[in-house]
Design an enzyme around this catalytic site. Structure first.
Site, short mmCIF file in Angstrom:
data_model
loop_
_atom_site.label_atom_id
_atom_site.label_comp_id
_atom_site.label_asym_id
_atom_site.label_seq_id
_atom_site.Cartn_x
_atom_site.Cartn_y
_atom_site.Cartn_z
N GLY A 176 0.80 -1.21 0.00
CA GLY A 176 0.00 0.00 0.00
C GLY A 176 0.84 1.26 0.00
N GLU A 206 10.30 2.22 -2.31
CA GLU A 206 9.66 2.42 -3.61
C GLU A 206 9.18 3.87 -3.71
OE1 GLU A 206 6.01 0.51 -6.29
OE2 GLU A 206 6.06 0.20 -4.12
#
Length: 348
Positions: A176, A206
């Site tokens: 998420g 990320e």
């Protein structure tokens, strides 16, 4: 003489897929059939238009990339749909010579229509068992907590993970939105899993920097890191991961889509490989990224100059990084080595 790298050869290469989301890898044809069955509206009426719509081309960040998941999840609220989607994903993977896959998703997102959490796991497991019988592909499930949900929800999902130990579930993950949702808030969930001698992997580095990876490793005791794109920002942490042989699940295409990197050419995969880190190549989401495992290998060759021998090394690292009991893993690696050897042209 060095072997020429072609898509056809990479297709034949036996591969492992360690980072693929169930809810990001549906067939558009299946989405339309399920939508008609369940009375759900899709953004397009034919498979090709839907496929193009689901391919994320305009995201400015990870959060925008994740928006499309509301569409796939709308047809993933029944046991039958989950079983079918898991079966078809395994079939698609087997068709490109993926021998082993760890498929991840967050069951809490599949219980919005009242499906019991246990059935959100049992149903995909049934589909994967059928796929093994039909196609010979070995698979396992990774259950995901969600960063922007309450830590209590992650603890519930960790309990679910433990309940399915040695029953098809091999690890716990945290996925998420990454920015502003630190992993350390969910450390109790990871303690639950690790305390039962199960594995953990975490999406980190990320959409946020190396500090996110640091938390995944040192607060949550992750055994692997999903993405790890910004690890290079902390050379000391990168040395730590190298020293302790902690694998990174690389997803080239989605990293470009989410703007984690500017381009394929600027992806740190080549740097990580040359530094000796343990790596695997993965799709992340076959639908949203319009990719396959074969295509990820091809892009590593095309944009980052990976040779055949280097790509073989990466595929073997992928198998060796699997959350599989060691004896089974060694047997699989031996089979894969023999298969790779058979791909070499016969000597004159």
């Amino acid at each position: 003489m060095a072997m020429e790298v072609t898509r056809e050869l990479l297709h034949r290469l036996p591969k492992a897929e360690l980072h693929v989301h169930l809810d990001g890898s549906l067939r558009p044809e299946t989405m339309l059939e399920l939508a008609a069955e369940y009375g759900v509206k899709m953004p397009a009426a034919d498979p090709e238009t839907l496929r193009d719509y689901m391919h994320v081309k305009d995201a400015r960040n990870l959060v925008e990339y994740l928006d499309r998941f509301a569409i796939t999840l709308s047809v993933m609220q029944t046991a039958d749909s989950l079983e079918r989607i898991a079966y078809e994903l395994a079939e698609d993977l087997a068709a490109e010579n993926v021998r082993y896959a760890e498929i991840r998703y967050s069951p809490i997102l599949n219980s919005q229509g009242g499906l019991p959490l246990t059935e959100t796991v049992d149903a995909p497991l049934r589909g994967l068992a059928r796929a093994k019988a039909d196609f010979g592909i070995e698979t396992a499930i990774i259950i995901c907590g969600i960063r922007n949900m309450e830590p209590a929800t992650s603890r519930d999902l960790a309990d679910l993970t433990v309940a399915y130990k040695d029953r098809g579930v091999v690890a716990f993950d945290l996925a998420g939105a990454e920015y502003n949702y630190p992993a350390k808030k969910h450390k109790d969930a990871f303690y639950t899993v690790i305390n039962k001698n199960m594995a953990a992997t975490i999406h980190a580095g990320e959409a946020y920097g190396a500090e996110s990876i640091h938390q995944a490793l040192h607060y949550c005791q992750a055994n692997r890191i999903g993405h790890g794109t910004r690890l290079f920002e902390d050379p000391d942490l990168m040395r730590y991961m190298n020293d302790f042989r902690i694998p990174i699940e690389i997803c080239l295409t989605s990293n470009v889509q989410t703007r984690a990197v500017e381009s394929f050419e600027k992806h740190p995969l080549r740097m990580y490989y040359d530094e000796g880190l343990i790596l695997s190549l993965n799709t992340d989401n076959r639908l949203m990224s319009a990719t396959t495992v074969t295509e990820e290998y091809w892009r590593a060759h095309q944009y980052l100059d990976f040779t055949w021998d280097e790509l073989v090394n990466i595929t073997m690292m992928g198998f060796d990084s699997a959350f599989m009991h060691r004896t089974q893993k060694l047997e699989m690696c031996e089979r894969v080595k023999r298969e790779i050897e058979s791909l070499k042209p016969a000597k004159a």
